[in-house]
Write a protein that holds these residues in place. Structure first.
Motif, PDB file in Angstrom:
ATOM      1  N   ALA A   1     -21.996  -4.111 -43.580  1.00 36.33           N
ATOM      2  CA  ALA A   1     -21.635  -5.147 -42.609  1.00 36.33           C
ATOM      3  C   ALA A   1     -20.173  -5.555 -42.735  1.00 36.33           C
ATOM      4  O   ALA A   1     -19.491  -5.777 -41.725  1.00 36.33           O
ATOM      5  CB  ALA A   1     -22.538  -6.366 -42.791  1.00 36.33           C
ATOM      6  N   ASP A   2     -19.670  -5.652 -43.961  1.00 32.77           N
ATOM      7  CA  ASP A   2     -18.286  -6.094 -44.132  1.00 32.77           C
ATOM      8  C   ASP A   2     -17.302  -5.067 -43.573  1.00 32.77           C
ATOM      9  O   ASP A   2     -16.354  -5.425 -42.870  1.00 32.77           O
ATOM     10  CB  ASP A   2     -18.001  -6.343 -45.614  1.00 32.77           C
ATOM     11  N   ALA A   3     -17.536  -3.806 -43.905  1.00 31.40           N
ATOM     12  CA  ALA A   3     -16.647  -2.758 -43.399  1.00 31.40           C
ATOM     13  C   ALA A   3     -16.729  -2.679 -41.878  1.00 31.40           C
ATOM     14  O   ALA A   3     -15.702  -2.533 -41.196  1.00 31.40           O
ATOM     15  CB  ALA A   3     -17.030  -1.411 -44.021  1.00 31.40           C
ATOM     16  N   TYR A   4     -17.941  -2.812 -41.362  1.00 36.46           N
ATOM     17  CA  TYR A   4     -18.108  -2.794 -39.899  1.00 36.46           C
ATOM     18  C   TYR A   4     -17.338  -3.953 -39.262  1.00 36.46           C
ATOM     19  O   TYR A   4     -16.620  -3.768 -38.277  1.00 36.46           O
ATOM     20  CB  TYR A   4     -19.596  -2.877 -39.530  1.00 36.46           C
ATOM     21  N   GLY A   5     -17.505  -5.157 -39.820  1.00 39.29           N
ATOM     22  CA  GLY A   5     -16.863  -6.331 -39.230  1.00 39.29           C
ATOM     23  C   GLY A   5     -15.350  -6.219 -39.200  1.00 39.29           C
ATOM     24  O   GLY A   5     -14.718  -6.546 -38.197  1.00 39.29           O
ATOM     25  N   LEU A   6     -14.771  -5.741 -40.293  1.00 32.04           N
ATOM     26  CA  LEU A   6     -13.320  -5.622 -40.349  1.00 32.04           C
ATOM     27  C   LEU A   6     -12.806  -4.597 -39.332  1.00 32.04           C
ATOM     28  O   LEU A   6     -11.843  -4.847 -38.602  1.00 32.04           O
ATOM     29  CB  LEU A   6     -12.871  -5.220 -41.760  1.00 32.04           C
ATOM     30  N   SER A   7     -13.492  -3.450 -39.259  1.00 31.74           N
ATOM     31  CA  SER A   7     -13.035  -2.419 -38.323  1.00 31.74           C
ATOM     32  C   SER A   7     -13.308  -2.822 -36.881  1.00 31.74           C
ATOM     33  O   SER A   7     -12.533  -2.476 -35.977  1.00 31.74           O
ATOM     34  CB  SER A   7     -13.720  -1.088 -38.639  1.00 31.74           C
ATOM     35  N   ALA A   8     -14.392  -3.561 -36.660  1.00 32.97           N
ATOM     36  CA  ALA A   8     -14.664  -4.052 -35.309  1.00 32.97           C
ATOM     37  C   ALA A   8     -13.557  -4.998 -34.860  1.00 32.97           C
ATOM     38  O   ALA A   8     -13.118  -4.943 -33.701  1.00 32.97           O
ATOM     39  CB  ALA A   8     -16.020  -4.752 -35.270  1.00 32.97           C
ATOM     40  N   LEU A   9     -13.105  -5.832 -35.767  1.00 33.36           N
ATOM     41  CA  LEU A   9     -11.999  -6.742 -35.439  1.00 33.36           C
ATOM     42  C   LEU A   9     -10.753  -5.950 -35.031  1.00 33.36           C
ATOM     43  O   LEU A   9     -10.106  -6.253 -34.036  1.00 33.36           O
ATOM     44  CB  LEU A   9     -11.700  -7.616 -36.649  1.00 33.36           C
TER      45      LEU A   9
ATOM     46  N   LEU B   1     -24.715  -0.571 -35.503  1.00 33.39           N
ATOM     47  CA  LEU B   1     -26.071  -1.112 -35.359  1.00 33.39           C
ATOM     48  C   LEU B   1     -27.095  -0.239 -36.089  1.00 33.39           C
ATOM     49  O   LEU B   1     -28.067  -0.753 -36.646  1.00 33.39           O
ATOM     50  CB  LEU B   1     -26.436  -1.194 -33.869  1.00 33.39           C
ATOM     51  N   ARG B   2     -26.857   1.040 -36.083  1.00 27.05           N
ATOM     52  CA  ARG B   2     -27.817   1.947 -36.745  1.00 27.05           C
ATOM     53  C   ARG B   2     -27.645   1.944 -38.261  1.00 27.05           C
ATOM     54  O   ARG B   2     -28.616   2.099 -38.995  1.00 27.05           O
ATOM     55  CB  ARG B   2     -27.620   3.388 -36.242  1.00 27.05           C
ATOM     56  N   ARG B   3     -26.419   1.799 -38.719  1.00 31.79           N
ATOM     57  CA  ARG B   3     -26.099   2.144 -40.096  1.00 31.79           C
ATOM     58  C   ARG B   3     -25.717   0.976 -40.987  1.00 31.79           C
ATOM     59  O   ARG B   3     -25.917   1.026 -42.204  1.00 31.79           O
ATOM     60  CB  ARG B   3     -24.898   3.113 -40.036  1.00 31.79           C
ATOM     61  N   ALA B   4     -25.108  -0.067 -40.434  1.00 30.38           N
ATOM     62  CA  ALA B   4     -24.442  -1.075 -41.268  1.00 30.38           C
ATOM     63  C   ALA B   4     -25.366  -2.168 -41.766  1.00 30.38           C
ATOM     64  O   ALA B   4     -24.914  -3.039 -42.518  1.00 30.38           O
ATOM     65  CB  ALA B   4     -23.271  -1.693 -40.488  1.00 30.38           C
ATOM     66  N   GLY B   5     -26.626  -2.142 -41.353  1.00 29.81           N
ATOM     67  CA  GLY B   5     -27.537  -3.198 -41.804  1.00 29.81           C
ATOM     68  C   GLY B   5     -27.115  -4.571 -41.322  1.00 29.81           C
ATOM     69  O   GLY B   5     -27.152  -5.542 -42.086  1.00 29.81           O
ATOM     70  N   LEU B   6     -26.723  -4.648 -40.077  1.00 31.29           N
ATOM     71  CA  LEU B   6     -26.220  -5.914 -39.540  1.00 31.29           C
ATOM     72  C   LEU B   6     -27.355  -6.912 -39.347  1.00 31.29           C
ATOM     73  O   LEU B   6     -28.463  -6.534 -38.942  1.00 31.29           O
ATOM     74  CB  LEU B   6     -25.504  -5.669 -38.204  1.00 31.29           C
ATOM     75  N   THR B   7     -27.050  -8.161 -39.613  1.00 30.15           N
ATOM     76  CA  THR B   7     -28.036  -9.224 -39.429  1.00 30.15           C
ATOM     77  C   THR B   7     -27.390 -10.396 -38.715  1.00 30.15           C
ATOM     78  O   THR B   7     -26.161 -10.441 -38.558  1.00 30.15           O
ATOM     79  CB  THR B   7     -28.577  -9.720 -40.788  1.00 30.15           C
ATOM     80  N   SER B   8     -28.241 -11.313 -38.318  1.00 31.32           N
ATOM     81  CA  SER B   8     -27.849 -12.584 -37.696  1.00 31.32           C
ATOM     82  C   SER B   8     -26.809 -12.388 -36.577  1.00 31.32           C
ATOM     83  O   SER B   8     -26.938 -11.479 -35.761  1.00 31.32           O
ATOM     84  CB  SER B   8     -27.352 -13.567 -38.763  1.00 31.32           C
ATOM     85  N   GLU B   9     -25.785 -13.240 -36.575  1.00 36.40           N
ATOM     86  CA  GLU B   9     -24.876 -13.244 -35.421  1.00 36.40           C
ATOM     87  C   GLU B   9     -24.025 -11.975 -35.349  1.00 36.40           C
ATOM     88  O   GLU B   9     -23.617 -11.565 -34.261  1.00 36.40           O
ATOM     89  CB  GLU B   9     -23.972 -14.482 -35.455  1.00 36.40           C
ATOM     90  N   LEU B  10     -23.750 -11.379 -36.507  1.00 41.15           N
ATOM     91  CA  LEU B  10     -22.963 -10.141 -36.470  1.00 41.15           C
ATOM     92  C   LEU B  10     -23.738  -9.049 -35.738  1.00 41.15           C
ATOM     93  O   LEU B  10     -23.161  -8.231 -35.014  1.00 41.15           O
ATOM     94  CB  LEU B  10     -22.608  -9.694 -37.899  1.00 41.15           C
ATOM     95  N   ARG B  11     -25.043  -9.041 -35.909  1.00 44.96           N
ATOM     96  CA  ARG B  11     -25.872  -8.068 -35.189  1.00 44.96           C
ATOM     97  C   ARG B  11     -25.874  -8.387 -33.683  1.00 44.96           C
ATOM     98  O   ARG B  11     -25.773  -7.481 -32.853  1.00 44.96           O
ATOM     99  CB  ARG B  11     -27.300  -8.087 -35.743  1.00 44.96           C
TER     100      ARG B  11
END
Lengths: 195, 140
Positions: free
Chosen positions: A115-123, A65-75
């Motif tokens: 956001a992409d790296a965050y999403g993959l690792s979050a999964l 949340l601090r670093r990945a520049g998340l937006t919309s539903e991913l945030r």
């Protein structure tokens, strides 16, 4: 959708039986965990392993949340998951009392850089969390199992949510694939997050 | 016949040698780094980075998690047994081949010709009966 087969059920049982024997590897001082009936001591070791996972997940979502520049539903997902993981940490700490371990030193590297790296690792983390709880569940006492079941169901919702956000089938299997506890531990080690 | 024996020997020799070729990719356990990079797939499967709109297969239990083979301290047992089995089979095959009589000569040309002649002199099938002539005023 894969049907819940007898073979899958047997495999899940076999994996669960082997789970407790390896939990101690990550839990350091308690590396001599024997395959035994559920007990309060065994609960503490398994719940400490769950606590480690929750520490990792909570810190990962917070840093994302601090670093990945998340937006919309991913945030929205990250905010929701971070809040839930914090609650899981507090619940496990309360359950463990003085036996609760401290938070480890963590380093997520570039996995929270965008956001992409965050999403993959979050999964990976959310799926792995579900696998970890499932592998250890049969080794818990009924009281601890009740608490763990309330957590793992939420972890499963996180996993389905992030899968959907990544364009994957949120619920691909009728029965959760059985993953050996040692493999769960090795996979978490491979992330390099826990220092 | 010598050519056939030579090719048979070559095939048997290959069959003996092939099982002895090591398969390091199957015997090596993936490292934690490989497990994490591939998760939730199996290491060695397609990349874990999903593309929008496509699905990736999840690890199946047998997927499953390809459990490492138990180390019973005798990794040579399987290849040695396979070699022994193939060797025994090859000896049996070679002995049987040596004791087999020469194959019968192909049928002589006159036999073929006679068969052909018999076919040609077979009586033709009876002609179908002629349809009755149309009757005036009959409905179609």
């Amino acid at each position: 959708m894969k049907p819940l087969t007898r073979r899958a059920a047997l495999e899940a049982s076999a994996v669960a039986l082997g789970g407790v024997a390896v939990a101690g590897i990550v839990l350091g001082d308690h590396a001599d965990v024997a395959l035994s009936k559920p007990s309060a001591e065994q609960d503490a070791e398994i719940l400490n392993f769950a606590l480690l996972l929750e520490f990792v997940q909570a810190a990962f979502h917070a840093e994302g949340l601090r670093r990945a520049g998340l937006t919309s539903e991913l945030r929205t997902f990250a905010q929701t998951a971070a809040a839930h993981e914090d609650e899981h940490v507090r619940a496990l700490q309360a359950a463990l009392g003085s036996a609760a371990r401290k938070a480890p030193k963590l380093d997520f590297g570039d996995d929270t850089a965008d956001a992409d790296a965050y999403g993959l690792s979050a999964l990976k983390l959310e799926d792995l969390g579900v696998a970890a709880y499932n592998a250890q569940a049969p080794n818990l006492t009924p009281e601890a199992l009740r608490a763990a079941a309330r957590i793992v169901s939420v972890e499963s919702r996180h996993a389905a949510w992030i899968r959907d956000l990544r364009g994957l089938n949120p619920a691909p299997d009728a029965a959760e694939p059985a993953i050996e506890a040692q493999r769960v531990i090795d996979t978490l080690k491979g992330s390099g997050y826990v220092q | 016949m010598d050519g056939r024996r030579a090719s048979t020997g070559l095939v048997l020799a290959l069959a003996l040698l092939l099982p002895a070729v090591p398969a390091p990719a199957q015997e090596r356990d993936p490292s934690p780094q490989e497990l994490w990079d591939a998760y939730p797939l199996e290491p060695g499967a397609s990349p874990a980075v999903p593309t929008p709109g496509t699905d990736i297969p999840d690890p199946t239990p047998a997927a499953a998690p390809a459990a490492p083979a138990p180390d019973d301290g005798s990794p040579w047992l399987v290849p040695v047994s396979a070699l022994a089995l193939v060797g025994a089979l090859s000896v049996v095959l070679l002995r049987r081949r040596r004791t087999e009589p020469e194959p019968a000569a192909p049928p002589a040309a006159p036999d073929v010709e006679r068969l052909t002649i018999e076919w040609r002199v077979a009586p033709p099938p009876p002609a179908p009966p002629a349809p009755p002539p149309p009757v005036n005023g009959a409905k179609r």
